[in-house]
Scaffold this motif. Sequence first.
Motif, mmCIF file in Angstrom:
data_model
loop_
_atom_site.group_PDB
_atom_site.id
_atom_site.type_symbol
_atom_site.label_atom_id
_atom_site.label_comp_id
_atom_site.label_asym_id
_atom_site.label_seq_id
_atom_site.Cartn_x
_atom_site.Cartn_y
_atom_site.Cartn_z
ATOM 1 N N ASP A 1 0.341 42.424 65.753
ATOM 2 C CA ASP A 1 -0.477 43.375 65.002
ATOM 3 C C ASP A 1 0.394 44.249 64.097
ATOM 4 N N SER A 2 1.602 43.760 63.779
ATOM 5 C CA SER A 2 2.578 44.558 63.030
ATOM 6 C C SER A 2 2.786 44.014 61.621
ATOM 7 N N ILE B 1 -1.857 54.730 48.190
ATOM 8 C CA ILE B 1 -1.197 54.506 49.474
ATOM 9 C C ILE B 1 -2.212 54.028 50.500
ATOM 10 N N THR B 2 -1.938 52.892 51.102
ATOM 11 C CA THR B 2 -2.768 52.372 52.188
ATOM 12 C C THR B 2 -1.926 52.323 53.463
ATOM 13 N N ASP B 3 -2.572 51.986 54.569
ATOM 14 C CA ASP B 3 -1.866 51.853 55.850
ATOM 15 C C ASP B 3 -2.488 50.692 56.620
ATOM 16 N N PRO C 1 -4.817 44.442 61.018
ATOM 17 C CA PRO C 1 -3.666 44.805 60.189
ATOM 18 C C PRO C 1 -3.109 43.674 59.332
ATOM 19 N N LEU C 2 -2.957 42.483 59.898
ATOM 20 C CA LEU C 2 -2.332 41.399 59.141
ATOM 21 C C LEU C 2 -3.254 40.893 58.033
ATOM 22 N N ALA D 1 -2.556 40.998 53.914
ATOM 23 C CA ALA D 1 -2.780 39.863 53.020
ATOM 24 C C ALA D 1 -3.687 40.255 51.853
ATOM 25 N N ALA D 2 -4.697 41.083 52.136
ATOM 26 C CA ALA D 2 -5.597 41.545 51.069
ATOM 27 C C ALA D 2 -4.848 42.428 50.085
ATOM 28 N N ILE D 3 -3.973 43.273 50.589
ATOM 29 C CA ILE D 3 -3.164 44.136 49.726
ATOM 30 C C ILE D 3 -2.266 43.293 48.823
#
Length: 314
Positions: free
Chosen positions: A204-205, A143-145, A152-153, A157-159
């Motif tokens: 940033d969402s 789980i990441t956040d 954040p964006l 993209a990395a995820i």
Amino acid sequence: MIVELPETTTSKVSKALVKIREEGGAVALGRVLTLVISTALGEEEEAIEAANDASREHPMRVIVLSADRDAGDSRLDAQIRVGGDAGASEVIVLRAHGEVASDEEGLVTGLLLPDAPVVVWWPGAHPLDPGDSALGAIATRRITDAAATARPLESLAAIARSYRPGDTDFAWTRLTLWRAQLAAVLDQPPYQPVERIEVRGSDDSPSTELLAAWLQLQLDVDVELQLVDHEEGSSGIHRVVLHRAAGPIVLERIQPKVARLEQPEQPRHDISLPRRSLRDCLAEELRRLDPDDLFGEVVQKGLDRLGIAAASES
């Protein structure tokens, strides 16, 4: 009860747990999983509080690993929390300094519950490839956040690029109420196809991007994604507009806990749509220990269709 173990080893921590069980009863019995929380030194308490609340629904052992790899001395300080200080779980806090902090897997392996699933949660910064990290490799779920990271964006993209079955992110979990409300609206007459969609939110969402990707993937229509400066308005998702022949359906957040639903030839409704807490997100993710295939499809295919992954890389 809180037991302090300064300058210790994982072997001594394990023995202390056994002693606590013998003296205080079956403290650790009935746990259904091990939750490993990897966080920065000094930033443990908010995550521990969320885990304690979630443990009332999911009894578990919580291992909190915080590290300072740049420290001059190499040592491990530990803390064991049980009873009222640990909700319905037992909490082991490991604060690693210096060289000892480099062996994350070794620090937690001896403390995992036997024959129980392992979930790893990064409340803040996370590895570029969580599944290939030392902790992620031993986990059933990761789980990441993205929203809690510095960018954040880019994090989302990395995820998407590194996604493996078992990965998930709280940016997706925070969409549950939005997705449920939009699905309920489309399940009512006149059952007309959606021709076009607008999704508006702060820049940033990551949840806004995921919602747009999910809608485009599920409804197979063009989505106009509008990201506005978060300093000029509230963060998160602002509004979704579904355009149909009969007129637009508008779901717009007007207060932090309230959204307004407007539909053609129907009265306007204010509905409860609260921002989800860490506890709510964590409890929901712990309800399923199998891969979230829909999340995988959205981050791998949906974001790419919106051109988000490529844009975030450039």
